[in-house]
Design a protein around this motif. Sequence first.
Motif, PDB file in Angstrom:
ATOM      1  N   TYR A 153     -14.653   1.994  -1.154  1.00 18.20           N
ATOM      2  CA  TYR A 153     -13.540   2.790  -0.648  1.00 18.20           C
ATOM      3  C   TYR A 153     -13.703   4.178  -1.224  1.00 18.20           C
ATOM      4  O   TYR A 153     -13.732   4.362  -2.437  1.00 18.20           O
ATOM      5  CB  TYR A 153     -12.200   2.181  -1.083  1.00 18.20           C
ATOM      6  CG  TYR A 153     -11.023   2.627  -0.247  1.00 18.20           C
ATOM      7  CD1 TYR A 153     -10.429   1.748   0.651  1.00 18.20           C
ATOM      8  CD2 TYR A 153     -10.498   3.906  -0.345  1.00 18.20           C
ATOM      9  CE1 TYR A 153      -9.343   2.134   1.422  1.00 18.20           C
ATOM     10  CE2 TYR A 153      -9.416   4.303   0.424  1.00 18.20           C
ATOM     11  CZ  TYR A 153      -8.849   3.407   1.307  1.00 18.20           C
ATOM     12  OH  TYR A 153      -7.775   3.799   2.082  1.00 18.20           O
TER      13      TYR A 153
ATOM     14  N   LEU B 270      -7.221  -5.782   3.180  1.00 21.83           N
ATOM     15  CA  LEU B 270      -6.510  -4.525   2.964  1.00 21.83           C
ATOM     16  C   LEU B 270      -5.835  -4.065   4.253  1.00 21.83           C
ATOM     17  O   LEU B 270      -4.668  -3.669   4.246  1.00 21.83           O
ATOM     18  CB  LEU B 270      -7.475  -3.455   2.437  1.00 21.83           C
ATOM     19  CG  LEU B 270      -6.883  -2.092   2.114  1.00 21.83           C
ATOM     20  CD1 LEU B 270      -5.798  -2.206   1.042  1.00 21.83           C
ATOM     21  CD2 LEU B 270      -7.981  -1.133   1.664  1.00 21.83           C
ATOM     22  N   SER B 271      -6.539  -4.142   5.358  1.00 21.02           N
ATOM     23  CA  SER B 271      -5.954  -3.757   6.656  1.00 21.02           C
ATOM     24  C   SER B 271      -4.761  -4.642   7.000  1.00 21.02           C
ATOM     25  O   SER B 271      -3.731  -4.152   7.484  1.00 21.02           O
ATOM     26  CB  SER B 271      -7.003  -3.861   7.766  1.00 21.02           C
ATOM     27  OG  SER B 271      -8.031  -2.946   7.558  1.00 21.02           O
ATOM     28  N   THR B 272      -4.884  -5.929   6.739  1.00 20.93           N
ATOM     29  CA  THR B 272      -3.789  -6.862   7.011  1.00 20.93           C
ATOM     30  C   THR B 272      -2.577  -6.543   6.145  1.00 20.93           C
ATOM     31  O   THR B 272      -1.440  -6.519   6.634  1.00 20.93           O
ATOM     32  CB  THR B 272      -4.250  -8.314   6.781  1.00 20.93           C
ATOM     33  OG1 THR B 272      -5.345  -8.591   7.667  1.00 20.93           O
ATOM     34  CG2 THR B 272      -3.130  -9.306   7.034  1.00 20.93           C
TER      35      THR B 272
ATOM     36  N   THR C 205      -1.739  -5.018  -1.759  1.00 26.39           N
ATOM     37  CA  THR C 205      -2.457  -3.898  -1.151  1.00 26.39           C
ATOM     38  C   THR C 205      -3.114  -3.044  -2.228  1.00 26.39           C
ATOM     39  O   THR C 205      -4.282  -2.671  -2.121  1.00 26.39           O
ATOM     40  CB  THR C 205      -1.495  -3.039  -0.301  1.00 26.39           C
ATOM     41  OG1 THR C 205      -0.877  -3.869   0.685  1.00 26.39           O
ATOM     42  CG2 THR C 205      -2.217  -1.891   0.369  1.00 26.39           C
TER      43      THR C 205
ATOM     44  N   ASN D 232     -11.936  -5.543   3.089  1.00 22.19           N
ATOM     45  CA  ASN D 232     -11.447  -4.548   4.038  1.00 22.19           C
ATOM     46  C   ASN D 232     -10.482  -5.176   5.034  1.00 22.19           C
ATOM     47  O   ASN D 232      -9.446  -4.595   5.368  1.00 22.19           O
ATOM     48  CB  ASN D 232     -12.621  -3.878   4.758  1.00 22.19           C
ATOM     49  CG  ASN D 232     -12.197  -2.641   5.501  1.00 22.19           C
ATOM     50  OD1 ASN D 232     -11.487  -1.804   4.961  1.00 22.19           O
ATOM     51  ND2 ASN D 232     -12.624  -2.528   6.740  1.00 22.19           N
ATOM     52  N   ASP D 233     -10.781  -6.379   5.484  1.00 24.23           N
ATOM     53  CA  ASP D 233      -9.888  -7.090   6.405  1.00 24.23           C
ATOM     54  C   ASP D 233      -8.558  -7.405   5.713  1.00 24.23           C
ATOM     55  O   ASP D 233      -7.488  -7.223   6.295  1.00 24.23           O
ATOM     56  CB  ASP D 233     -10.560  -8.377   6.894  1.00 24.23           C
ATOM     57  CG  ASP D 233      -9.717  -9.095   7.919  1.00 24.23           C
ATOM     58  OD1 ASP D 233      -9.409  -8.511   8.976  1.00 24.23           O
ATOM     59  OD2 ASP D 233      -9.371 -10.271   7.664  1.00 24.23           O
TER      60      ASP D 233
ATOM     61  N   ASP E 197     -16.467  -6.717   3.778  1.00 21.68           N
ATOM     62  CA  ASP E 197     -15.776  -6.980   5.040  1.00 21.68           C
ATOM     63  C   ASP E 197     -14.496  -7.783   4.810  1.00 21.68           C
ATOM     64  O   ASP E 197     -13.457  -7.489   5.399  1.00 21.68           O
ATOM     65  CB  ASP E 197     -16.681  -7.742   6.014  1.00 21.68           C
ATOM     66  CG  ASP E 197     -17.881  -6.940   6.465  1.00 21.68           C
ATOM     67  OD1 ASP E 197     -17.803  -5.696   6.486  1.00 21.68           O
ATOM     68  OD2 ASP E 197     -18.914  -7.567   6.790  1.00 21.68           O
TER      69      ASP E 197
ATOM     70  N   LYS F 243      -1.774  -3.661   4.848  1.00 22.04           N
ATOM     71  CA  LYS F 243      -1.175  -2.408   5.320  1.00 22.04           C
ATOM     72  C   LYS F 243      -0.295  -2.675   6.537  1.00 22.04           C
ATOM     73  O   LYS F 243       0.807  -2.137   6.647  1.00 22.04           O
ATOM     74  CB  LYS F 243      -2.266  -1.392   5.668  1.00 22.04           C
ATOM     75  CG  LYS F 243      -2.952  -0.799   4.457  1.00 22.04           C
ATOM     76  CD  LYS F 243      -4.043   0.172   4.897  1.00 22.04           C
ATOM     77  CE  LYS F 243      -4.723   0.833   3.737  1.00 22.04           C
ATOM     78  NZ  LYS F 243      -5.751   1.806   4.179  1.00 22.04           N
ATOM     79  N   TYR F 244      -0.783  -3.483   7.451  1.00 25.14           N
ATOM     80  CA  TYR F 244       0.002  -3.829   8.638  1.00 25.14           C
ATOM     81  C   TYR F 244       1.283  -4.570   8.234  1.00 25.14           C
ATOM     82  O   TYR F 244       2.365  -4.288   8.746  1.00 25.14           O
ATOM     83  CB  TYR F 244      -0.836  -4.679   9.591  1.00 25.14           C
ATOM     84  CG  TYR F 244      -0.057  -5.223  10.746  1.00 25.14           C
ATOM     85  CD1 TYR F 244       0.276  -4.412  11.830  1.00 25.14           C
ATOM     86  CD2 TYR F 244       0.381  -6.545  10.753  1.00 25.14           C
ATOM     87  CE1 TYR F 244       1.016  -4.904  12.888  1.00 25.14           C
ATOM     88  CE2 TYR F 244       1.121  -7.047  11.811  1.00 25.14           C
ATOM     89  CZ  TYR F 244       1.437  -6.220  12.880  1.00 25.14           C
ATOM     90  OH  TYR F 244       2.175  -6.714  13.919  1.00 25.14           O
TER      91      TYR F 244
END
Length: 118
Positions: free
Chosen positions: A92, A42-44, A79, A39-40, A36, A46-47
Amino acid sequence: MQNQQNQQQAQSQNKIANPQTGQLPKVKTSEMNDRDFLNDGLSTCKYLTDSLNIAVREASYNQLHGDLLQMLNETHQSTRELFELMFQNGWYKLEAAEQQKIDQAHKQFSNYSSQFPY
């Protein structure tokens, strides 16, 4: 039933993934686990790369442009590192493209090169 099993097997054959490391709890709770957190992150990242790309493109002051570009490069590197860590742990998964789709995309983009002015 048999058709559904065949479809599931075909889908799993198209997956590119490492086996999970077994570090995750068997039952998901409200607490965040390692996957988690990664993943958080990685999402951050990407943003942030999406937003920094716009900022770099629109920066009018040279020093600001350079600083933002360095931040963008560092964020892209973070990233990639997060993705690699998640992939190594089996958290992933990628889907293999069908050869026909690869050939079609190659043909499409190869034809674009004939449109270049030089």
